[in-house]
Motif scaffolding. Structure first.
Motif, PDB file in Angstrom:
ATOM      1  N   CYS A   7      21.602 110.028  17.602  1.00 56.40           N
ATOM      2  CA  CYS A   7      20.847 108.835  17.214  1.00 56.40           C
ATOM      3  C   CYS A   7      21.121 108.523  15.745  1.00 56.40           C
ATOM      4  O   CYS A   7      21.028 109.394  14.886  1.00 56.40           O
ATOM      5  CB  CYS A   7      19.361 109.080  17.437  1.00 56.40           C
ATOM      6  N   HIS A   9      19.332 106.769  13.863  1.00 59.24           N
ATOM      7  CA  HIS A   9      18.085 106.654  13.107  1.00 59.24           C
ATOM      8  C   HIS A   9      17.470 108.009  12.779  1.00 59.24           C
ATOM      9  O   HIS A   9      17.227 108.316  11.631  1.00 59.24           O
ATOM     10  CB  HIS A   9      17.108 105.785  13.874  1.00 59.24           C
ATOM     11  N   CYS A  10      17.216 108.821  13.790  1.00 62.09           N
ATOM     12  CA  CYS A  10      16.530 110.098  13.552  1.00 62.09           C
ATOM     13  C   CYS A  10      17.481 111.291  13.608  1.00 62.09           C
ATOM     14  O   CYS A  10      17.092 112.409  13.283  1.00 62.09           O
ATOM     15  CB  CYS A  10      15.381 110.271  14.537  1.00 62.09           C
ATOM     16  N   CYS A  42      18.214 106.645  20.157  1.00 66.02           N
ATOM     17  CA  CYS A  42      17.522 107.318  21.255  1.00 66.02           C
ATOM     18  C   CYS A  42      16.425 106.394  21.789  1.00 66.02           C
ATOM     19  O   CYS A  42      16.107 105.369  21.172  1.00 66.02           O
ATOM     20  CB  CYS A  42      16.941 108.654  20.784  1.00 66.02           C
ATOM     21  N   CYS A  45      13.516 105.668  19.171  1.00 63.83           N
ATOM     22  CA  CYS A  45      13.904 104.799  18.058  1.00 63.83           C
ATOM     23  C   CYS A  45      14.228 103.395  18.554  1.00 63.83           C
ATOM     24  O   CYS A  45      13.954 102.419  17.866  1.00 63.83           O
ATOM     25  CB  CYS A  45      15.097 105.383  17.311  1.00 63.83           C
TER      26      CYS A  45
HETATM   27 ZN   LIG Z   1      16.187 108.460  17.336  1.00 61.30          ZN
END
Ligand SMILES: [Zn+2]
Length: 65
Positions: A7, A9-10, A42, A45
Protein backbone atom coordinates in the motif's frame (compact mmCIF):
# COMPACT_ATOMS: atom_id res chain seq x y z
CA UNK A 1 7.21 -14.09 -6.69
CA UNK A 2 4.44 -12.75 -4.52
CA UNK A 3 1.03 -11.45 -5.51
CA UNK A 4 1.05 -9.13 -2.52
CA UNK A 5 1.45 -5.48 -3.30
CA UNK A 6 2.44 -2.74 -0.92
CA UNK A 7 0.00 0.00 0.00
CA UNK A 8 1.36 3.43 -0.98
CA UNK A 9 -0.33 5.02 1.97
CA UNK A 10 0.28 2.86 5.04
CA UNK A 11 2.96 0.54 3.64
CA UNK A 12 1.01 -2.59 4.47
CA UNK A 13 1.65 -5.57 2.23
CA UNK A 14 -1.56 -7.35 1.51
CA UNK A 15 -3.62 -9.07 -1.13
CA UNK A 16 -6.14 -6.27 -0.53
CA UNK A 17 -3.76 -3.80 -2.13
CA UNK A 18 -5.02 -2.96 -5.59
CA UNK A 19 -4.73 -0.15 -8.04
CA UNK A 20 -7.46 2.35 -7.21
CA UNK A 21 -8.66 4.90 -9.70
CA UNK A 22 -7.75 8.47 -8.87
CA UNK A 23 -10.57 10.76 -7.80
CA UNK A 24 -8.66 13.94 -8.49
CA UNK A 25 -8.69 16.06 -11.63
CA UNK A 26 -5.76 18.39 -11.27
CA UNK A 27 -4.57 20.31 -14.28
CA UNK A 28 -1.49 18.55 -15.53
CA UNK A 29 0.87 19.72 -18.25
CA UNK A 30 2.04 16.19 -18.97
CA UNK A 31 5.43 16.75 -17.36
CA UNK A 32 6.75 14.89 -14.36
CA UNK A 33 4.51 12.74 -12.25
CA UNK A 34 0.84 12.54 -13.12
CA UNK A 35 -1.01 13.97 -10.10
CA UNK A 36 -4.12 12.05 -11.15
CA UNK A 37 -2.43 8.68 -11.44
CA UNK A 38 -4.05 5.65 -9.89
CA UNK A 39 -2.68 4.58 -6.54
CA UNK A 40 -1.95 1.19 -5.06
CA UNK A 41 -3.95 1.17 -1.85
CA UNK A 42 -5.23 -1.41 0.62
CA UNK A 43 -8.95 -1.64 1.29
CA UNK A 44 -8.77 0.51 4.44
CA UNK A 45 -6.80 3.32 2.82
CA UNK A 46 -8.89 3.15 -0.34
CA UNK A 47 -12.02 3.69 1.73
CA UNK A 48 -10.40 6.67 3.54
CA UNK A 49 -9.24 8.06 0.22
CA UNK A 50 -12.65 7.66 -1.37
CA UNK A 51 -14.42 9.24 1.63
CA UNK A 52 -11.93 12.14 1.70
CA UNK A 53 -12.38 12.99 -1.95
CA UNK A 54 -16.12 12.44 -1.86
CA UNK A 55 -16.27 15.14 0.81
CA UNK A 56 -14.04 17.50 -1.21
CA UNK A 57 -16.22 17.01 -4.31
CA UNK A 58 -19.41 17.47 -2.31
CA UNK A 59 -18.02 20.76 -0.99
CA UNK A 60 -16.97 21.77 -4.46
CA UNK A 61 -20.34 21.06 -6.02
CA UNK A 62 -22.23 22.70 -3.19
CA UNK A 63 -20.12 25.85 -3.64
CA UNK A 64 -20.63 26.09 -7.41
CA UNK A 65 -24.33 25.34 -7.50
ZN1 LIG B 1 -3.07 1.10 3.35
Amino acid sequence: MSDKAKCEHCGKESEDVKERPSMTSYDWDGKGEDPNRAGELCDGCAEDYRAYWQERWDEYYSSVL
